[in-house]
Write a protein that holds these residues in place. Structure first.
Motif, PDB file in Angstrom:
ATOM      1  N   ASN A 357       9.813  46.985  16.971  1.00 19.01           N
ATOM      2  CA  ASN A 357      11.178  47.384  17.295  1.00 19.01           C
ATOM      3  C   ASN A 357      12.059  47.206  16.075  1.00 19.01           C
ATOM      4  O   ASN A 357      11.768  46.401  15.177  1.00 19.01           O
ATOM      5  CB  ASN A 357      11.743  46.549  18.459  1.00 19.01           C
ATOM      6  CG  ASN A 357      11.715  45.062  18.197  1.00 19.01           C
ATOM      7  OD1 ASN A 357      10.795  44.361  18.627  1.00 19.01           O
ATOM      8  ND2 ASN A 357      12.713  44.532  17.484  1.00 19.01           N
ATOM      9  N   THR A 358      13.119  47.962  15.993  1.00 21.01           N
ATOM     10  CA  THR A 358      14.021  47.877  14.849  1.00 21.01           C
ATOM     11  C   THR A 358      14.682  46.506  14.804  1.00 21.01           C
ATOM     12  O   THR A 358      15.224  46.029  15.797  1.00 21.01           O
ATOM     13  CB  THR A 358      15.100  48.965  14.930  1.00 21.01           C
ATOM     14  OG1 THR A 358      14.467  50.244  14.871  1.00 21.01           O
ATOM     15  CG2 THR A 358      16.086  48.845  13.786  1.00 21.01           C
ATOM     16  N   SER A 359      14.639  45.881  13.623  1.00 14.10           N
ATOM     17  CA  SER A 359      15.225  44.558  13.449  1.00 14.10           C
ATOM     18  C   SER A 359      16.252  44.539  12.318  1.00 14.10           C
ATOM     19  O   SER A 359      17.415  44.233  12.548  1.00 14.10           O
ATOM     20  CB  SER A 359      14.138  43.521  13.170  1.00 14.10           C
ATOM     21  OG  SER A 359      14.698  42.253  12.884  1.00 14.10           O
ATOM     22  N   ILE A 360      15.826  44.847  11.087  1.00  7.76           N
ATOM     23  CA  ILE A 360      16.716  44.737   9.934  1.00  7.76           C
ATOM     24  C   ILE A 360      16.646  45.987   9.071  1.00  7.76           C
ATOM     25  O   ILE A 360      15.744  46.809   9.189  1.00  7.76           O
ATOM     26  CB  ILE A 360      16.374  43.500   9.067  1.00  7.76           C
ATOM     27  CG1 ILE A 360      14.906  43.561   8.624  1.00  7.76           C
ATOM     28  CG2 ILE A 360      16.673  42.221   9.808  1.00  7.76           C
ATOM     29  CD1 ILE A 360      14.527  42.460   7.650  1.00  7.76           C
ATOM     30  N   GLY A 361      17.634  46.097   8.170  1.00  3.99           N
ATOM     31  CA  GLY A 361      17.684  47.189   7.210  1.00  3.99           C
ATOM     32  C   GLY A 361      18.659  46.851   6.107  1.00  3.99           C
ATOM     33  O   GLY A 361      19.400  45.866   6.197  1.00  3.99           O
ATOM     34  N   PRO A 362      18.708  47.648   5.048  1.00  5.74           N
ATOM     35  CA  PRO A 362      19.595  47.372   3.917  1.00  5.74           C
ATOM     36  C   PRO A 362      20.991  47.922   4.163  1.00  5.74           C
ATOM     37  O   PRO A 362      21.223  48.722   5.059  1.00  5.74           O
ATOM     38  CB  PRO A 362      18.915  48.124   2.773  1.00  5.74           C
ATOM     39  CG  PRO A 362      18.346  49.331   3.461  1.00  5.74           C
ATOM     40  CD  PRO A 362      17.887  48.844   4.819  1.00  5.74           C
ATOM     41  N   VAL A 363      21.934  47.471   3.364  1.00  3.33           N
ATOM     42  CA  VAL A 363      23.305  47.960   3.469  1.00  3.33           C
ATOM     43  C   VAL A 363      23.357  49.469   3.267  1.00  3.33           C
ATOM     44  O   VAL A 363      24.154  50.170   3.882  1.00  3.33           O
ATOM     45  CB  VAL A 363      24.197  47.246   2.424  1.00  3.33           C
ATOM     46  CG1 VAL A 363      25.590  47.860   2.398  1.00  3.33           C
ATOM     47  CG2 VAL A 363      24.272  45.761   2.729  1.00  3.33           C
ATOM     48  N   THR A 364      22.477  49.999   2.422  1.00  2.00           N
ATOM     49  CA  THR A 364      22.479  51.433   2.127  1.00  2.00           C
ATOM     50  C   THR A 364      21.833  52.277   3.213  1.00  2.00           C
ATOM     51  O   THR A 364      21.829  53.495   3.140  1.00  2.00           O
ATOM     52  CB  THR A 364      21.738  51.696   0.804  1.00  2.00           C
ATOM     53  OG1 THR A 364      20.440  51.072   0.865  1.00  2.00           O
ATOM     54  CG2 THR A 364      22.511  51.118  -0.362  1.00  2.00           C
ATOM     55  N   ALA A 369      13.132  47.827   9.111  1.00  2.00           N
ATOM     56  CA  ALA A 369      11.962  46.964   9.223  1.00  2.00           C
ATOM     57  C   ALA A 369      11.900  46.395  10.636  1.00  2.00           C
ATOM     58  O   ALA A 369      12.927  46.143  11.265  1.00  2.00           O
ATOM     59  CB  ALA A 369      11.997  45.839   8.198  1.00  2.00           C
ATOM     60  N   GLY A 370      10.676  46.211  11.108  1.00  2.00           N
ATOM     61  CA  GLY A 370      10.472  45.666  12.440  1.00  2.00           C
ATOM     62  C   GLY A 370       9.329  44.672  12.452  1.00  2.00           C
ATOM     63  O   GLY A 370       8.425  44.732  11.606  1.00  2.00           O
ATOM     64  N   PRO A 371       9.327  43.724  13.383  1.00  2.00           N
ATOM     65  CA  PRO A 371       8.286  42.693  13.427  1.00  2.00           C
ATOM     66  C   PRO A 371       6.944  43.237  13.886  1.00  2.00           C
ATOM     67  O   PRO A 371       6.872  44.173  14.690  1.00  2.00           O
ATOM     68  CB  PRO A 371       8.836  41.687  14.442  1.00  2.00           C
ATOM     69  CG  PRO A 371       9.700  42.519  15.343  1.00  2.00           C
ATOM     70  CD  PRO A 371      10.322  43.560  14.461  1.00  2.00           C
ATOM     71  N   ARG A 372       5.893  42.645  13.371  1.00  2.00           N
ATOM     72  CA  ARG A 372       4.565  42.936  13.903  1.00  2.00           C
ATOM     73  C   ARG A 372       4.414  42.124  15.183  1.00  2.00           C
ATOM     74  O   ARG A 372       4.736  40.937  15.226  1.00  2.00           O
ATOM     75  CB  ARG A 372       3.477  42.547  12.904  1.00  2.00           C
ATOM     76  CG  ARG A 372       2.078  42.946  13.385  1.00  2.00           C
ATOM     77  CD  ARG A 372       1.006  42.491  12.407  1.00  2.00           C
ATOM     78  NE  ARG A 372      -0.317  42.852  12.914  1.00  2.00           N
ATOM     79  CZ  ARG A 372      -0.982  43.939  12.581  1.00  2.00           C
ATOM     80  NH1 ARG A 372      -0.440  44.796  11.738  1.00  2.00           N
ATOM     81  NH2 ARG A 372      -2.168  44.196  13.078  1.00  2.00           N
ATOM     82  N   LEU A 373       3.925  42.749  16.230  1.00  2.00           N
ATOM     83  CA  LEU A 373       3.838  42.099  17.535  1.00  2.00           C
ATOM     84  C   LEU A 373       2.489  41.401  17.676  1.00  2.00           C
ATOM     85  O   LEU A 373       1.457  42.036  17.864  1.00  2.00           O
ATOM     86  CB  LEU A 373       4.041  43.120  18.655  1.00  2.00           C
ATOM     87  CG  LEU A 373       5.334  43.935  18.560  1.00  2.00           C
ATOM     88  CD1 LEU A 373       5.465  44.859  19.758  1.00  2.00           C
ATOM     89  CD2 LEU A 373       6.554  43.028  18.436  1.00  2.00           C
ATOM     90  N   GLY A 374       2.520  40.071  17.598  1.00  2.00           N
ATOM     91  CA  GLY A 374       1.302  39.276  17.691  1.00  2.00           C
ATOM     92  C   GLY A 374       1.310  38.371  18.899  1.00  2.00           C
ATOM     93  O   GLY A 374       1.854  38.706  19.950  1.00  2.00           O
ATOM     94  N   LYS A 375       0.737  37.165  18.742  1.00  4.75           N
ATOM     95  CA  LYS A 375       0.555  36.283  19.888  1.00  4.75           C
ATOM     96  C   LYS A 375       1.886  35.792  20.464  1.00  4.75           C
ATOM     97  O   LYS A 375       1.995  35.598  21.669  1.00  4.75           O
ATOM     98  CB  LYS A 375      -0.323  35.094  19.498  1.00  4.75           C
ATOM     99  CG  LYS A 375       0.262  34.195  18.409  1.00  4.75           C
ATOM    100  CD  LYS A 375      -0.689  33.040  18.091  1.00  4.75           C
ATOM    101  CE  LYS A 375      -0.079  32.111  17.041  1.00  4.75           C
ATOM    102  NZ  LYS A 375      -0.994  30.972  16.724  1.00  4.75           N
TER     103      LYS A 375
END
Length: 391
Positions: A357-364, A369-375
C-alpha cells in the motif's frame, strides 16, 4: 522525503451546513447530525450499541452520549486513546455528509525530511516519474474494490485511500479494508484517529468537483458509508511512526473492519461492491515482478482528491534502515490522499493480489514507496479476520 500523509480539510463557503474544519483546528458539528453506534443492525434497520463497545468506552472514562455530541473533538493526551487494544469508533450517523467528504481534501504543510539515498541497505536507482492515469468511470466496474477513507484528527478532517480485501474467516462476505497505518493511527506522537469511515467507489462517475457540490449522496457514495468498528496496525508503526524521515514506514499498514452506517441490505461489503482482493504475504522478489499498479485518490495539487488514479510500473527497492524490511518503490506522480491505496501484482496463481500500500514519497511527487507485507502484516490480517469470524 515525506510520508504521503492524509490530507486536511478546509471549510467550504458553499457548504454552510457542512461539518468542516480549517487548518487551524478541529471540525464543528452540524445541527442535523443523528448519532448512533456501531455493531449489529436490528430488523428495522436501527443501529444498536454493542455491550463490548460500551464497556471499552467506560474503561476509558468516555461517555457515549457526550462523545457523539462532540466530545470526540477533545484531543487532550488523557483522552486520545493510543494502545493497540484501545480502538473505539462509535458511528455518528450522517457525520460524513457529501459536503464534509468533499471538503476533506486540503493537504497540510508537510515538512521536508533528509535525503535517504545514501542509507545502508538495498536501494535501487530512483525510478523515473510515471504520470498517474485517471481510472475509467464508473469506478464500480473498473476498480470496485477501491475507495476512500475519511477520518478526524487534531488538525481536522483528513482522507486516505483503501482497498476491500478478502476475509479468510468469511469467504465471499468480507468486511475488511486494507490501508496505511498512518491513516488510522498517528504513530509515536499520538493515538487512534476518530470517525474512521470507508466509502467504496467514491464519486463513482468521476464527476468534476464543481458538479459534486449539488450531487446527491448516492452519486458520491454509491455503496454508502461504512464505519470502522475495529482497526489494527503494527506495533512498530504505533511506537515508531512519524511524519518525517520515513520513520515506521516499512510497517505502515493497517486493516479496518467495517459495518454499514445505516442498516443496509444485510450484505457484507464484499457482496455490496462485488469485489475483494486476496492479500499476498509472500510476493516474489522484486526482480521477478513485472509490474505493480498503485490506486488512490490523490488530493494534494495538482489533484483535488475527487477522482481515482492509478500508476503502473516495474518496482524497485528502497531501504530506509538496514535492519528493517526493504520497501517497494515505483515511479508515480500521485500525491497526498493516495496514502493507503492498494498496490496490486499478479500472485503465484497469476491472479491479481494486494501486495503493498502507498506509504511515503518525495516532496517532488515523482515516486511512491510501500511496505513489503510479511509476517507482521499477516499477523494483523489474521487477527482481524479471527476477531470477526462467523459474524
Amino acid at each position: 522525503m515525506r510520508p504521503i500523509r492524509p490530507t486536511l480539510t478546509a471549510a467550504s463557503l458553499a457548504a454552510v451546513l457542512a461539518l468542516t474544519a480549517t487548518a487551524c483546528g478541529p471540525t464543528e458539528d452540524s445541527a442535523g447530525d443523528k448519532p448512533s453506534a456501531p455493531a449489529g443492525q436490528s430488523t428495522d434497520g436501527a443501529i444498536t450499541i454493542p455491550d463490548d463497545l460500551k464497556d471499552r468506552l467506560k474503561e476509558h472514562g468516555i461517555d457515549l452520549d457526550k462523545w457523539r455530541d462532540g466530545e470526540w473533538k477533545n484531543w487532550d493526551r488523557d483522552t486520545w486513546l493510543r494502545e493497540a487494544q484501545d480502538f473505539v469508533n462509535p458511528i455518528i450517523e450522517d457525520l460524513w455528509n457529501p459536503d464534509r467528504m468533499r471538503d476533506a481534501e486540503k493537504p497540510p504543510a508537510e515538512p521536508v525530511a533528509p535525503d535517504i539515498s545514501g542509507d545502508e541497505g538495498v536501494t535501487d536507482p530512483t525510478p523515473a516519474p510515471v504520470d498517474a492515469a485517471a481510472v475509467k468511470a464508473p469506478y464500480h466496474s473498473s476498480a470496485a474494490e477501491a475507495g476512500k477513507v475519511f477520518f478526524d484528527g487534531p488538525q481536522g478532517s483528513m482522507v486516505c485511500s483503501a482497498t476491500v480485501v478478502k476475509d479468510p474467516a468469511n469467504p465471499g462476505k468480507s468486511n475488511m479494508v486494507w490501508t496505511a497505518g498512518h491513516c488510522v493511527h498517528a504513530g509515536k506522537s499520538g493515538g487512534w484517529y476518530r470517525n474512521i469511515a470507508f466509502v467504496p467507489a467514491y464519486n463513482d462517475g468521476a464527476k468534476p468537483t464543481a458538479d459534486l457540490e449539488n450531487a446527491p449522496k448516492e452519486q458520491i457514495a454509491p455503496h454508502g458509508v461504512w464505519w470502522g468498528d475495529w482497526a489494527q496496525t503494527s506495533e512498530q508503526w504505533i511506537s515508531q511512526g512519524a511524519a518525517t524521515g520515513g520513520q515506521g514506514a516499512p510497517y505502515d499498514f493497517a486493516v479496518i473492519h467495517v459495518t454499514p452506517e445505516k442498516g443496509g441490505s444485510g450484505k457484507s461489503l464484499e457482496e455490496t461492491v462485488g469485489a475483494a482482493l486476496p492479500v499476498d504475504f509472500n510476493a516474489p522478489a522484486v526482480p521477478e515482478i513485472a509490474t505493480m499498479t498503485a490506486t488512490g485518490y490523490p488530493a494534494a495539487p495538482p489533484y483535488d482528491g475527487q477522482k481515482m488514479f492509478q500508476c503502473a510500473d516495474k518496482p524497485g527497492r528502497l531501504s530506509l534502515k538496514a535492519e528493517q524490511p526493504t520497501m517497494y518503490r515505483i515511479g508515480c506522480t500521485m500525491t497526498g490522499g493516495s496514502s493507503g491505496g492498494g498496490w496490486v501484482a499478479s500472485g503465484a496463481d497469476g491472479k491479481p493480489a494486494l501486495v503493498s500500500n502507498t506509504s511515503i514519497g518525495p516532496v517532488t511527487a515523482g515516486w511512491l514507496a510501500g511496505p513489503r507485507l510479511g509476517k507482521e502484516a499477516k499477523g494483523i490480517y489474521d487477527a482481524v479476520s479471527k476477531k470477526f469470524a462467523g459474524r
